[in-house]
Design an enzyme around this catalytic site. Structure first.
Site, PDB file in Angstrom:
ATOM      1  N   GLY A 293       0.584  -1.087   0.074  1.00 57.22           N
ATOM      2  CA  GLY A 293      -0.271  -0.014  -0.090  1.00 57.22           C
ATOM      3  C   GLY A 293       0.690   1.304   0.052  1.00 57.22           C
ATOM      4  O   GLY A 293       0.371   2.301   0.377  1.00 57.22           O
ATOM      5  N   LYS A 294       2.106   1.340  -0.476  1.00 50.44           N
ATOM      6  CA  LYS A 294       2.979   2.526  -0.485  1.00 50.44           C
ATOM      7  C   LYS A 294       2.366   3.484  -1.326  1.00 50.44           C
ATOM      8  O   LYS A 294       2.441   4.799  -0.708  1.00 50.44           O
ATOM      9  CB  LYS A 294       4.317   1.973  -0.676  1.00 50.44           C
ATOM     10  CG  LYS A 294       5.479   2.894  -0.610  1.00 50.44           C
ATOM     11  CD  LYS A 294       6.877   2.363  -0.745  1.00 50.44           C
ATOM     12  CE  LYS A 294       7.237   1.876  -2.172  1.00 50.44           C
ATOM     13  NZ  LYS A 294       6.822   0.509  -2.154  1.00 50.44           N
ATOM     14  N   THR A 295       1.946   3.167  -2.434  1.00 53.57           N
ATOM     15  CA  THR A 295       1.715   4.257  -3.452  1.00 53.57           C
ATOM     16  C   THR A 295       0.286   4.776  -2.928  1.00 53.57           C
ATOM     17  O   THR A 295       0.202   6.092  -3.058  1.00 53.57           O
ATOM     18  CB  THR A 295       1.288   3.559  -4.939  1.00 53.57           C
ATOM     19  OG1 THR A 295       2.646   3.029  -5.350  1.00 53.57           O
ATOM     20  CG2 THR A 295       0.979   4.775  -5.721  1.00 53.57           C
TER      21      THR A 295
ATOM     22  N   ALA B  70      -8.102  -0.807   3.611  1.00 47.62           N
ATOM     23  CA  ALA B  70      -7.828  -1.568   2.318  1.00 47.62           C
ATOM     24  C   ALA B  70      -8.790  -1.149   1.287  1.00 47.62           C
ATOM     25  O   ALA B  70     -10.006  -1.023   1.634  1.00 47.62           O
ATOM     26  CB  ALA B  70      -8.162  -3.134   2.868  1.00 47.62           C
ATOM     27  N   GLY B  71      -8.347  -1.142   0.217  1.00 46.00           N
ATOM     28  CA  GLY B  71      -9.286  -0.986  -1.011  1.00 46.00           C
ATOM     29  C   GLY B  71      -9.554   0.541  -1.248  1.00 46.00           C
ATOM     30  O   GLY B  71     -10.369   0.847  -2.141  1.00 46.00           O
TER      31      GLY B  71
ATOM     32  N   ALA C 295      11.162   2.209  -3.909  1.00 49.90           N
ATOM     33  CA  ALA C 295      10.637   0.808  -4.518  1.00 49.90           C
ATOM     34  C   ALA C 295      10.674  -0.415  -3.783  1.00 49.90           C
ATOM     35  O   ALA C 295      11.817  -0.813  -3.245  1.00 49.90           O
ATOM     36  CB  ALA C 295      11.450   0.551  -5.826  1.00 49.90           C
TER      37      ALA C 295
ATOM     38  N   GLU D 239       8.838   8.211  -3.598  1.00 52.53           N
ATOM     39  CA  GLU D 239       8.441   6.999  -3.431  1.00 52.53           C
ATOM     40  C   GLU D 239       9.386   6.108  -3.528  1.00 52.53           C
ATOM     41  O   GLU D 239       9.782   5.939  -4.790  1.00 52.53           O
ATOM     42  CB  GLU D 239       6.992   6.748  -3.798  1.00 52.53           C
ATOM     43  CG  GLU D 239       6.554   5.381  -3.506  1.00 52.53           C
ATOM     44  CD  GLU D 239       5.183   4.926  -4.413  1.00 52.53           C
ATOM     45  OE1 GLU D 239       5.080   3.898  -4.447  1.00 52.53           O
ATOM     46  OE2 GLU D 239       4.618   5.786  -4.779  1.00 52.53           O
TER      47      GLU D 239
ATOM     48  N   ASP E 204       3.460   4.536 -10.733  1.00 53.81           N
ATOM     49  CA  ASP E 204       2.756   5.060  -9.577  1.00 53.81           C
ATOM     50  C   ASP E 204       2.896   6.805  -9.454  1.00 53.81           C
ATOM     51  O   ASP E 204       1.851   7.023  -8.401  1.00 53.81           O
ATOM     52  CB  ASP E 204       4.128   4.607  -8.307  1.00 53.81           C
ATOM     53  CG  ASP E 204       3.998   2.936  -8.307  1.00 53.81           C
ATOM     54  OD1 ASP E 204       2.845   2.363  -8.760  1.00 53.81           O
ATOM     55  OD2 ASP E 204       4.856   2.398  -7.777  1.00 53.81           O
TER      56      ASP E 204
ATOM     57  N   LYS F 264       9.087   9.368  -8.331  1.00 50.40           N
ATOM     58  CA  LYS F 264       9.142   7.925  -8.187  1.00 50.40           C
ATOM     59  C   LYS F 264      10.626   7.622  -9.044  1.00 50.40           C
ATOM     60  O   LYS F 264      10.686   7.891 -10.001  1.00 50.40           O
ATOM     61  CB  LYS F 264       8.279   7.129  -9.077  1.00 50.40           C
ATOM     62  CG  LYS F 264       8.335   5.658  -9.210  1.00 50.40           C
ATOM     63  CD  LYS F 264       7.891   5.276  -7.698  1.00 50.40           C
ATOM     64  CE  LYS F 264       7.880   3.365  -7.715  1.00 50.40           C
ATOM     65  NZ  LYS F 264       7.434   2.831  -6.601  1.00 50.40           N
TER      66      LYS F 264
END
Length: 233
Positions: free
Chosen positions: A14-16, A202-203, A112, A110, A50, A37
């Protein structure tokens, strides 16, 4: 903080989406935001990466910058080597962030995967870029079983390199958290010696962008321009 690095304890946690939430909350607070990125892997030449995803979720006011793209979903150094494309050095990452910081209130970089994923042939990592910038590193961690060890290791690796962190954000908080996830709300700050600064549901990345932007401040603590506070386990 003019530049904030965002690193996960691993990949696909869930980093992005967390980066997008931080960007959205900062924009809602009236700040100008850029996202970098350094190395996008596993995405075709015409597919959004991303940085573009952060712009989609957080809004077109975000300035997205991608430094390198490699087709295979591998660590940047490996992906660059296999594709025959140039790697990205920590100096280039730092230079880009510094330039963007001249015209933006907040620059998000961000990484990787995890903190020590290699970007080039010399084994440089996101930590090396953070050290050049003297920038803090926000840790994104999963919610459930196993996260205590990986988060503690990431925090320890930061301290060993003389780097700071504002804290930890849970990248994908389940709608129905299990016992381990609930306990981790209290245990993550204890094992990492860092504050818990949010939990993104989540989501969240599947929400319509307008709903994402409206909700993002509620997922993050005040130091990330939000209103979230950790519930009791």
């Amino acid at each position: 903080m003019a530049v904030l690095m965002v690193s996960g304890t691993g990949t696909e946690i869930g980093k992005t989406v967390v980066t997008s939430a931080v960007a959205a909350a900062a924009l809602a607070a009236g700040l100008s935001v850029a996202v970098v990125k350094p190395a996008q892997t596993g995405v075709g030449p015409d597919e959004p990466g991303d940085a573009a995803e952060v712009g989609r979720l957080a809004g077109s006011a975000v300035t997205p910058v991608e430094l390198a793209r490699y087709p295979e979903p591998l660590a940047p150094d490996t992906a660059a080597r296999r594709s025959g494309l140039p790697t990205v050095s920590p100096e280039r990452i730092a230079e880009t962030a510094r330039e963007l910081a001249l015209s933006h209130d907040l620059v998000l970089v961000e990484g990787a995967g995890g903190l020590l994923v290699r970007f080039d042939e010399a084994g440089h990592t996101l930590a090396d870029a953070a050290r050049l910038l003297n920038a803090p590193v926000l840790i994104v961690a999963p919610a459930g079983l196993g996260t205590l060890n990986s988060t503690a290791l990431t925090a320890e690796a930061l301290r060993a390199r003389g780097l700071s962190s504002p804290g930890v954000v849970i990248g994908s908080w389940p709608a129905e958290p299990d016992l381990a996830s609930r306990c981790n709300l209290a245990d993550l700050p204890s094992v990492s010696a860092l504050p818990l600064l949010g939990a993104v549901p989540a989501g969240a990345g599947t929400l319509p962008p307008a709903a994402f932007r409206a909700s993002a401040p509620g997922w993050l603590a005040a130091s990330l321009h939000g209103t979230w506070s950790a519930p009791s386990a």
